[in-house]
Design an enzyme around this catalytic site. Sequence first.
Site, PDB file in Angstrom:
ATOM      1  N   LYS A  84       0.817  -1.221   0.000  1.00 12.80           N
ATOM      2  CA  LYS A  84       0.000   0.000   0.000  1.00 12.80           C
ATOM      3  C   LYS A  84       0.855   1.278   0.000  1.00 12.80           C
ATOM      4  O   LYS A  84       2.066   1.224   0.247  1.00 12.80           O
ATOM      5  CB  LYS A  84      -0.932  -0.036   1.220  1.00 12.80           C
ATOM      6  CG  LYS A  84      -1.921  -1.214   1.185  1.00 12.80           C
ATOM      7  CD  LYS A  84      -2.926  -1.119   2.324  1.00 12.80           C
ATOM      8  CE  LYS A  84      -3.910  -2.272   2.267  1.00 12.80           C
ATOM      9  NZ  LYS A  84      -4.967  -2.147   3.287  1.00 12.80           N
TER      10      LYS A  84
ATOM     11  N   TYR B 129     -12.559  -2.229  -3.454  1.00 15.03           N
ATOM     12  CA  TYR B 129     -13.046  -2.352  -2.079  1.00 15.03           C
ATOM     13  C   TYR B 129     -14.571  -2.252  -1.995  1.00 15.03           C
ATOM     14  O   TYR B 129     -15.095  -1.944  -0.924  1.00 15.03           O
ATOM     15  CB  TYR B 129     -12.390  -1.282  -1.199  1.00 15.03           C
ATOM     16  CG  TYR B 129     -10.959  -1.620  -0.808  1.00 15.03           C
ATOM     17  CD1 TYR B 129     -10.682  -2.743  -0.031  1.00 15.03           C
ATOM     18  CD2 TYR B 129      -9.891  -0.835  -1.209  1.00 15.03           C
ATOM     19  CE1 TYR B 129      -9.383  -3.072   0.328  1.00 15.03           C
ATOM     20  CE2 TYR B 129      -8.586  -1.155  -0.849  1.00 15.03           C
ATOM     21  CZ  TYR B 129      -8.342  -2.276  -0.079  1.00 15.03           C
ATOM     22  OH  TYR B 129      -7.053  -2.600   0.284  1.00 15.03           O
TER      23      TYR B 129
ATOM     24  N   ASN C 128      -2.188  -0.012   6.810  1.00 13.87           N
ATOM     25  CA  ASN C 128      -1.640  -1.259   7.351  1.00 13.87           C
ATOM     26  C   ASN C 128      -0.679  -1.960   6.392  1.00 13.87           C
ATOM     27  O   ASN C 128      -0.548  -3.186   6.408  1.00 13.87           O
ATOM     28  CB  ASN C 128      -2.777  -2.188   7.804  1.00 13.87           C
ATOM     29  CG  ASN C 128      -3.653  -2.649   6.662  1.00 13.87           C
ATOM     30  OD1 ASN C 128      -3.532  -2.164   5.538  1.00 13.87           O
ATOM     31  ND2 ASN C 128      -4.527  -3.609   6.927  1.00 13.87           N
TER      32      ASN C 128
ATOM     33  N   HIS D 230      -2.040  -5.571   1.587  1.00 14.90           N
ATOM     34  CA  HIS D 230      -3.293  -6.326   1.485  1.00 14.90           C
ATOM     35  C   HIS D 230      -2.998  -7.713   0.942  1.00 14.90           C
ATOM     36  O   HIS D 230      -2.147  -7.877   0.073  1.00 14.90           O
ATOM     37  CB  HIS D 230      -4.244  -5.605   0.516  1.00 14.90           C
ATOM     38  CG  HIS D 230      -5.377  -6.467   0.034  1.00 14.90           C
ATOM     39  ND1 HIS D 230      -6.528  -6.635   0.761  1.00 14.90           N
ATOM     40  CD2 HIS D 230      -5.509  -7.250  -1.072  1.00 14.90           C
ATOM     41  CE1 HIS D 230      -7.334  -7.473   0.109  1.00 14.90           C
ATOM     42  NE2 HIS D 230      -6.737  -7.852  -1.005  1.00 14.90           N
TER      43      HIS D 230
ATOM     44  N   GLU E 159      -9.434 -10.781  -7.539  1.00 17.48           N
ATOM     45  CA  GLU E 159      -8.462  -9.684  -7.376  1.00 17.48           C
ATOM     46  C   GLU E 159      -7.314  -9.804  -8.383  1.00 17.48           C
ATOM     47  O   GLU E 159      -6.842  -8.800  -8.911  1.00 17.48           O
ATOM     48  CB  GLU E 159      -7.948  -9.660  -5.936  1.00 17.48           C
ATOM     49  CG  GLU E 159      -9.045  -9.245  -4.963  1.00 17.48           C
ATOM     50  CD  GLU E 159      -8.650  -9.313  -3.497  1.00 17.48           C
ATOM     51  OE1 GLU E 159      -9.479  -8.932  -2.658  1.00 17.48           O
ATOM     52  OE2 GLU E 159      -7.512  -9.743  -3.169  1.00 17.48           O
TER      53      GLU E 159
HETATM   54  P1  CMP Z   1      -7.197  -4.843   3.518  1.00 21.81           P
HETATM   55  O1  CMP Z   1      -6.557  -6.165   3.720  1.00 21.81           O
HETATM   56  O2  CMP Z   1      -6.705  -4.029   2.376  1.00 21.81           O
HETATM   57  O3  CMP Z   1      -8.776  -5.053   3.372  1.00 21.81           O
HETATM   58  C1  CMP Z   1      -9.704  -4.044   3.687  1.00 21.81           C
HETATM   59  C2  CMP Z   1      -9.057  -2.862   4.319  1.00 21.81           C
HETATM   60  O4  CMP Z   1      -9.929  -2.000   5.010  1.00 21.81           O
HETATM   61  C3  CMP Z   1      -8.093  -3.326   5.394  1.00 21.81           C
HETATM   62  O5  CMP Z   1      -6.987  -3.981   4.842  1.00 21.81           O
HETATM   63  C4  CMP Z   1      -7.808  -2.032   6.112  1.00 21.81           C
HETATM   64  O6  CMP Z   1      -6.854  -1.235   5.433  1.00 21.81           O
HETATM   65  C5  CMP Z   1      -9.169  -1.348   6.005  1.00 21.81           C
HETATM   66  N1  CMP Z   1      -9.905  -1.444   7.273  1.00 21.81           N
HETATM   67  C6  CMP Z   1     -10.418  -2.546   7.822  1.00 21.81           C
HETATM   68  N2  CMP Z   1     -11.047  -2.245   8.986  1.00 21.81           N
HETATM   69  C7  CMP Z   1     -10.899  -0.909   9.149  1.00 21.81           C
HETATM   70  C8  CMP Z   1     -11.303   0.014  10.155  1.00 21.81           C
HETATM   71  N3  CMP Z   1     -11.998  -0.387  11.218  1.00 21.81           N
HETATM   72  N4  CMP Z   1     -10.983   1.313   9.998  1.00 21.81           N
HETATM   73  C9  CMP Z   1     -10.289   1.733   8.912  1.00 21.81           C
HETATM   74  N5  CMP Z   1      -9.869   0.888   7.919  1.00 21.81           N
HETATM   75  C10 CMP Z   1     -10.168  -0.406   8.053  1.00 21.81           C
END
Ligand code: CMP
Length: 138
Positions: free
Chosen positions: A10, A50, A113, A116, A127
């Site tokens: 990311k 998403y 984070n 993904h 995906e």
């Molecule tokens: P990802 O694995 O990319 O899949 C969905 C994404 O949504 C996740 O990682 C996080 O980056 C984001 N996400 C999931 N839960 C939350 C949350 N409670 N608040 C903000 N972002 C979130």
Amino acid sequence: MAERTFSIIKPDAVAKHGIGAVLARIEAGGLKVVAGRVTQLSRAQAEAFYAVHKERPFYSDLCDFMTSGPVFVSVLEGENAIKRYREVLGATNPAEAAAGTVRADFGTDVEKNAAHGSDGPDTAREEISFFFPGADLT
Ligand code: CMP
């Protein structure tokens, strides 16, 4: 059986010059990178990717973040690749991710984070074809 999964490094991890470090964790985890490129997501791409989270309160912020800078999209292959990559990544929230995982070491918060990974075989297929349509990956 060898399996494929999809990864996005990311914008937060890319901005920290973390592409190489995350790919090293992927390879150390026994996964092979079979396709990959740097790309900049459009708003439409982020919203479509998403879409499953469309009703969640974080959806708009997540799409802002995912379009805030370049990402590295890739296809990973290996035994139980989906589960294995999720272990390499650690928990979605970096604060809860085990020591030594990508999210513990490169993530900032539950949104930023670092990376993904697909959560199951159907999403992995979808995906992969979203970013590598018709790619000859064999
Ligand atoms: P990802 O694995 O990319 O899949 C969905 C994404 O949504 C996740 O990682 C996080 O980056 C984001 N996400 C999931 N839960 C939350 C949350 N409670 N608040 C903000 N972002 C979130």
